[in-house]
Design a protein around this motif. Sequence first.
Motif, PDB file in Angstrom:
ATOM      1  N   GLY A 206     -78.308 -53.155  90.600  1.00 25.23           N
ATOM      2  CA  GLY A 206     -79.009 -52.342  91.586  1.00 25.23           C
ATOM      3  C   GLY A 206     -78.084 -51.763  92.644  1.00 25.23           C
ATOM      4  N   PHE A 207     -78.602 -50.789  93.352  1.00 26.96           N
ATOM      5  CA  PHE A 207     -77.863 -50.110  94.399  1.00 26.96           C
ATOM      6  C   PHE A 207     -77.747 -51.013  95.616  1.00 26.96           C
ATOM      7  N   ARG A 208     -76.508 -51.197  96.098  1.00 26.25           N
ATOM      8  CA  ARG A 208     -76.250 -52.089  97.231  1.00 26.25           C
ATOM      9  C   ARG A 208     -75.636 -51.353  98.421  1.00 26.25           C
ATOM     10  N   GLY A 209     -75.778 -50.036  98.450  1.00 27.48           N
ATOM     11  CA  GLY A 209     -75.215 -49.288  99.565  1.00 27.48           C
ATOM     12  C   GLY A 209     -73.831 -48.759  99.258  1.00 27.48           C
ATOM     13  N   CYS A 210     -73.156 -48.340 100.286  1.00 23.22           N
ATOM     14  CA  CYS A 210     -71.834 -47.744 100.150  1.00 23.22           C
ATOM     15  C   CYS A 210     -70.807 -48.799  99.752  1.00 23.22           C
ATOM     16  N   GLY A 211     -70.218 -48.624  98.580  1.00 22.45           N
ATOM     17  CA  GLY A 211     -69.207 -49.563  98.114  1.00 22.45           C
ATOM     18  C   GLY A 211     -68.010 -49.637  99.042  1.00 22.45           C
ATOM     19  N   LEU A 212     -67.684 -48.533  99.705  1.00 21.51           N
ATOM     20  CA  LEU A 212     -66.550 -48.526 100.624  1.00 21.51           C
ATOM     21  C   LEU A 212     -66.856 -49.330 101.879  1.00 21.51           C
ATOM     22  N   LEU A 213     -68.039 -49.147 102.442  1.00 27.32           N
ATOM     23  CA  LEU A 213     -68.400 -49.937 103.620  1.00 27.32           C
ATOM     24  C   LEU A 213     -68.548 -51.413 103.264  1.00 27.32           C
ATOM     25  N   ASN A 214     -69.084 -51.692 102.079  1.00 33.66           N
ATOM     26  CA  ASN A 214     -69.182 -53.082 101.640  1.00 33.66           C
ATOM     27  C   ASN A 214     -67.792 -53.708 101.549  1.00 33.66           C
ATOM     28  N   ALA A 215     -66.845 -52.959 100.998  1.00 33.23           N
ATOM     29  CA  ALA A 215     -65.472 -53.460 100.878  1.00 33.23           C
ATOM     30  C   ALA A 215     -64.858 -53.669 102.248  1.00 33.23           C
ATOM     31  N   ALA A 216     -65.007 -52.688 103.127  1.00 26.11           N
ATOM     32  CA  ALA A 216     -64.420 -52.785 104.472  1.00 26.11           C
ATOM     33  C   ALA A 216     -64.954 -53.999 105.214  1.00 26.11           C
ATOM     34  N   ALA A 217     -66.231 -54.320 105.008  1.00 25.70           N
ATOM     35  CA  ALA A 217     -66.825 -55.460 105.697  1.00 25.70           C
ATOM     36  C   ALA A 217     -66.178 -56.777 105.286  1.00 25.70           C
ATOM     37  N   GLU A 218     -65.589 -56.819 104.104  1.00 22.61           N
ATOM     38  CA  GLU A 218     -64.948 -58.045 103.620  1.00 22.61           C
ATOM     39  C   GLU A 218     -63.476 -58.142 103.978  1.00 22.61           C
ATOM     40  N   LEU A 219     -62.885 -57.036 104.379  1.00 18.99           N
ATOM     41  CA  LEU A 219     -61.444 -57.009 104.613  1.00 18.99           C
ATOM     42  C   LEU A 219     -61.125 -57.254 106.082  1.00 18.99           C
ATOM     43  N   PRO A 220     -60.008 -57.920 106.360  1.00 16.10           N
ATOM     44  CA  PRO A 220     -59.648 -58.166 107.758  1.00 16.10           C
ATOM     45  C   PRO A 220     -59.211 -56.886 108.460  1.00 16.10           C
ATOM     46  N   VAL A 221     -59.377 -56.879 109.758  1.00 12.27           N
ATOM     47  CA  VAL A 221     -58.910 -55.757 110.566  1.00 12.27           C
ATOM     48  C   VAL A 221     -57.413 -55.581 110.304  1.00 12.27           C
ATOM     49  N   GLY A 222     -57.008 -54.349 110.108  1.00  6.35           N
ATOM     50  CA  GLY A 222     -55.605 -54.058 109.836  1.00  6.35           C
ATOM     51  C   GLY A 222     -55.246 -54.021 108.363  1.00  6.35           C
ATOM     52  N   ALA A 223     -56.179 -54.401 107.493  1.00  6.92           N
ATOM     53  CA  ALA A 223     -55.907 -54.369 106.050  1.00  6.92           C
ATOM     54  C   ALA A 223     -55.796 -52.920 105.580  1.00  6.92           C
ATOM     55  N   PRO A 224     -54.881 -52.642 104.649  1.00  6.52           N
ATOM     56  CA  PRO A 224     -54.751 -51.271 104.140  1.00  6.52           C
ATOM     57  C   PRO A 224     -56.059 -50.720 103.581  1.00  6.52           C
ATOM     58  N   GLY A 225     -56.863 -51.560 102.972  1.00  3.67           N
ATOM     59  CA  GLY A 225     -58.137 -51.099 102.419  1.00  3.67           C
ATOM     60  C   GLY A 225     -59.088 -50.586 103.486  1.00  3.67           C
ATOM     61  N   ARG A 226     -59.114 -51.264 104.636  1.00  4.67           N
ATOM     62  CA  ARG A 226     -59.972 -50.794 105.746  1.00  4.67           C
ATOM     63  C   ARG A 226     -59.504 -49.428 106.234  1.00  4.67           C
TER      64      ARG A 226
END
Length: 195
Positions: free
Chosen positions: A107-127
């Motif tokens: 199912g649809f869980r929203g923006c995959g990018l925002l979901n990823a950013a929420a899991e990554l620490p501040v300063g991470a290249p992915g964020r």
Amino acid sequence: MTDNGVVSGRGPAGERVLVAASRLFYERGITATGIDTITAAAGVAKMSLYNNFSSKEDLVLAYIQARHEEWLELYRLRAESARTPVEQVLAVFDAYIDHARFEYERGFRGCGLLNAAAELPVGAPGRAEVRRHKEQVEAILADQLAPLARASEVPTLAEHLSFLLEGSMIRAGLEGGVGRLEHARALASRLLGTP
């Protein structure tokens, strides 16, 4: 581009890893998805993963970049068929709606990018990469708004539409459907003076 929409300059094994990781990261989350799970889903040896990605962080970054390119392609397709300046702006919303309508296994869980950013620490290249994507979306909105508003109003209007878009994406993800995105598109259309 693969049939799952993932863009990669890697070999076949690397592309299989990225496709599997993309599906698993979206469905389960980045933290909850281990390397062994990814390689098993991709049908490759662990060495194939590390021959194509230096680390899990590198794979996460490739996932984020692939999702960005996937969205850009959806936007390009929508923008090509837009006939008016307002339709050009609404093409951004349509691309988000198209992304939400993909056949996600869980199912649809929203923006995959925002979901990823929420899991990554501040300063991470992915964020930082997610931020660049969101800034590019807002810049696209500003470019498309240029013929519709005074130059001094364009940045504020683009930011307003960006907030409308992102807020609706968050709610759509929570609700598991496109209704909020469609409503946001209608609000944007009215804001731009069209029915």
